[in-house]
Design a protein around this motif. Structure first.
Motif, short mmCIF file in Angstrom:
data_model
loop_
_atom_site.label_atom_id
_atom_site.label_comp_id
_atom_site.label_asym_id
_atom_site.label_seq_id
_atom_site.Cartn_x
_atom_site.Cartn_y
_atom_site.Cartn_z
N ARG A 15 -10.96 -8.87 4.43
CA ARG A 15 -11.01 -10.36 3.59
C ARG A 15 -11.72 -11.34 4.16
O ARG A 15 -12.34 -12.07 3.32
N PRO A 71 -8.93 -3.36 1.59
CA PRO A 71 -8.01 -4.11 1.70
C PRO A 71 -7.73 -5.16 2.96
O PRO A 71 -7.57 -6.21 3.06
N ASP A 116 -10.14 -12.36 -3.58
CA ASP A 116 -9.03 -12.60 -3.61
C ASP A 116 -8.38 -11.43 -4.29
O ASP A 116 -9.10 -10.16 -4.08
N ARG A 117 -7.01 -11.29 -4.74
CA ARG A 117 -6.48 -10.11 -5.11
C ARG A 117 -7.12 -9.66 -6.33
O ARG A 117 -6.76 -8.51 -6.84
#
Length: 182
Positions: A81, A78, A163-164
């Motif tokens: 990024r 997480p 992205d998520r």
């Protein structure tokens, strides 16, 4: 080459400094000089380079650029990024489906730099980054199915960012290839 010829070359270099950005002069011996926005660039013009097709994961030698493209696929942490180093990037692996190739800049191309909503002309992107016109052909581009995913050393495309919904990421990085002891 006589002393007069050498002075002519120096004179050409000094005179070009007062000319508009983009003005070029031949220095002889295969070298050119170009007035960039705030500097002079001495370069050897690069001819058209054939694209190199690459596979991920793995290593691909980009012989014409004297680079090795390395890639690893893995899960996404997480906190990871976007890397700050534009020679090492992380892209969404699932968005990189299709034929991958590395090639040179072509006039009239567009891509979506990270964080932008609309595509931008690649030449305008280079102007904004103050990349001299003389050096643009030396910057490799990673394309996926014809779309620019990474302007190597400069920026990734918004279209290929994590992205998520990202399940797998690919870490890509380039290293200089040393040939013939140079």
């Amino acid at each position: 080459m006589c002393i007069r010829d050498r002075f002519d070359i120096i004179d050409s270099a000094l005179n070009i400094y007062e000319t508009p950005t983009g003005t070029r002069a031949d220095l002889g011996g295969g070298l050119m000089i170009e007035k960039a926005s705030e500097s002079l660039v001495i370069f050897r013009p690069v001819g058209r380079i054939e694209p190199t097709f690459v596979t991920i994961p793995g290593k691909s030698i980009l012989q014409s650029f004297n680079l090795m493209l390395n890639s690893e696929v893995g899960s996404v942490a997480p906190e990871v990024r976007h890397l700050k180093d534009n020679f090492k990037v992380i892209l969404d692996y699932d968005k990189l489906k299709g034929e991958l190739e590395v090639r040179q800049f072509r006039e009239g191309e567009y891509f979506r730099p990270l964080g932008m909503m609309k595509p931008k002309k690649l030449s305008d992107f280079f102007i904004d980054r103050k990349v001299p016109r003389a050096l643009r052909m030396e910057i490799p581009l990673l394309l996926c199915s014809g779309e620019i995913a990474w302007v190597i050393g400069e920026e990734i495309s918004e279209q290929f960012k994590l992205d998520r919904t990202t399940r797998q990421a690919v870490k890509l990085w380039v290293e200089k290839v040393v040939r013939d002891g140079k």
